[in-house]
Design a protein around this motif. Structure first.
Motif, PDB file in Angstrom:
ATOM      1  N   MET A 167     -20.449  16.444  21.132  1.00 39.26           N
ATOM      2  CA  MET A 167     -19.112  16.269  20.623  1.00 39.26           C
ATOM      3  C   MET A 167     -18.203  15.827  21.702  1.00 39.26           C
ATOM      4  O   MET A 167     -18.222  16.088  23.022  1.00 39.26           O
ATOM      5  N   ASN A 168     -17.304  14.568  21.369  1.00 46.05           N
ATOM      6  CA  ASN A 168     -16.493  14.131  22.539  1.00 46.05           C
ATOM      7  C   ASN A 168     -15.085  14.634  22.664  1.00 46.05           C
ATOM      8  O   ASN A 168     -14.497  14.955  21.643  1.00 46.05           O
ATOM      9  N   GLU A 198     -12.361  13.132  23.080  1.00 48.34           N
ATOM     10  CA  GLU A 198     -11.433  12.527  22.447  1.00 48.34           C
ATOM     11  C   GLU A 198     -11.241  12.866  20.903  1.00 48.34           C
ATOM     12  O   GLU A 198     -10.159  12.630  20.341  1.00 48.34           O
ATOM     13  N   ASP A 199     -12.218  13.465  20.565  1.00 48.17           N
ATOM     14  CA  ASP A 199     -12.265  14.169  18.882  1.00 48.17           C
ATOM     15  C   ASP A 199     -11.019  15.237  18.958  1.00 48.17           C
ATOM     16  O   ASP A 199     -10.566  15.493  17.456  1.00 48.17           O
ATOM     17  N   LYS A 210     -12.373  20.756  12.523  1.00 51.09           N
ATOM     18  CA  LYS A 210     -11.524  20.037  13.481  1.00 51.09           C
ATOM     19  C   LYS A 210     -10.360  19.183  12.665  1.00 51.09           C
ATOM     20  O   LYS A 210      -9.338  18.956  13.001  1.00 51.09           O
ATOM     21  N   ASP A 211     -11.035  18.485  11.747  1.00 46.42           N
ATOM     22  CA  ASP A 211     -10.248  17.511  10.964  1.00 46.42           C
ATOM     23  C   ASP A 211      -8.692  18.364  10.252  1.00 46.42           C
ATOM     24  O   ASP A 211      -7.973  17.801  10.340  1.00 46.42           O
TER      25      ASP A 211
END
Length: 343
Positions: free
Chosen positions: A1-2, A4-5, A316-317
């Protein structure tokens, strides 16, 4: 997972610089994990979301006045020292600035000689091991000479009359380099009202180190290494939490530090036990929580390990959507800011 996410846009003026006069007057964003709906309340409304049989778990660590300003004995060069954690009675791991000026054998002097320190070793990431010498009791000397180590996004030191505002009202066990800020919203009166509702209050200790707040410097979060922090759980707290679980109550963690302690112990023992040790647990999505059923927390820095932890509890969202709504509603962010309840 990045990495920036886990970014979001935060206007600088929303970073709270000072605490509110009344601890409980902070705003409270309530996020329902099932429906993903958001409500806007004040912290004093938190009682509406608690019920008999629940247990609030608080971190009773106490922040040390851990920032010292001194000079090198031989040159008079100014050196700043930040205590991280105690290794032995008078030996501490610290950060020094500028670090390159503190070599093995360097003697530092604080308060016209009231306190002295000798560098006896090195740690990774520029850390140093200092051995202190003084007359009397170390913590009394530290109270006299040290400053509260406020986070770098808070630009000014608190005035003397507000020094206790960077401590929780239940702070007891000295040893933290930073406050467990989710607990700053509670007053003794509010905690008593919560207890009278039939909600249990339990305490753990995790001494907060600066590693928790260090920026993630890798693109792939799986490659980030957490620094270890000392934690402790008493038999009384372990028995209380096991009983709450057996009776079907909810364990609601106050802060990410309490969460990391509880999850570490359940991961290692499959139940709550009397124990102490060091944890470097790094919680990020996807993660199956074993200990907690809810979380009271502040709003965290973009791309931080702490926003990753709360993203693991919901998704996350949904978290980023809630954060963006908090920005639109002009919530106050970070240590002296507003709070979030996730249930």
């Amino acid at each position: 997972m990045n990495i920036e996410d886990f970014d979001y846009h935060l206007p600088e003026e929303l970073i709270a610089q000072t605490p509110l006069k009344d601890r409980t007057s902070s705003r409270l964003l309530v996020l329902d994990r099932q429906t993903k709906n958001v409500k806007h309340e004040h912290f004093s409304d938190i009682k509406k979301y608690l019920k008999p049989g629940d247990c609030l778990v608080l971190n009773n660590t106490k922040v040390l006045p851990a920032r010292l300003y001194g000079i090198k004995e031989n040159t008079g060069a100014k050196i700043e020292v930040l205590l991280l954690h105690q290794k032995e009675e008078d030996t501490w791991e610290v950060l020094t600035k500028p670090a390159k000026k503190v070599k093995k054998g360097t003697v530092l002097v604080f308060g016209d000689g009231l306190l002295q320190a000798t560098c006896v070793g090195f740690k990774e990431h520029g850390g140093r091991i200092l051995e202190f010498s003084y007359d009397g009791i170390f913590y009394e000397v530290l109270d006299q000479l040290g400053e509260m180590p406020l986070p770098p996004y808070i630009k000014e030191q608190l005035p003397e009359e507000d020094k206790d505002r960077y401590q929780t009202v239940y702070a007891k066990e000295e040893g933290s380099a930073a406050a467990p800020t989710a607990g700053l919203h509670f007053t003794s009166e509010l905690l008593n009202e919560i207890k009278e509702m039939g909600v249990t209050i339990a305490f753990i200790t995790l001494h907060v180190g600066l590693g928790t707040f260090r920026p993630v410097s890798v693109d792939k979060i799986e490659e980030h290494e957490m620094h270890s922090e000392f934690y402790q759980m008493t038999k009384e707290t372990a028995d209380t939490l096991n009983k709450v679980k057996e009776n079907g109550g909810r364990i609601i963690s106050v802060g990410t530090t309490s969460t990391r302690t509880l999850e570490t112990i359940r991961r290692d023992h499959d139940k709550f036990v009397e124990t102490s040790g060091w944890t470097d647990i790094f919680i990020y999505p996807p993660y199956e929580f074993k200990a907690i059923d809810g979380l009271i927390t502040n709003f965290h820095l973009p791309k931080s390990t702490l926003i990753m932890l709360v993203s693991a509890l919901v998704d996350k969202d949904t978290i980023l959507r809630a954060y963006n709504e908090a920005v639109e509603e002009r919530y106050r962010f970070f240590s002296f800011g507003d709070a979030m309840l996730i249930l």
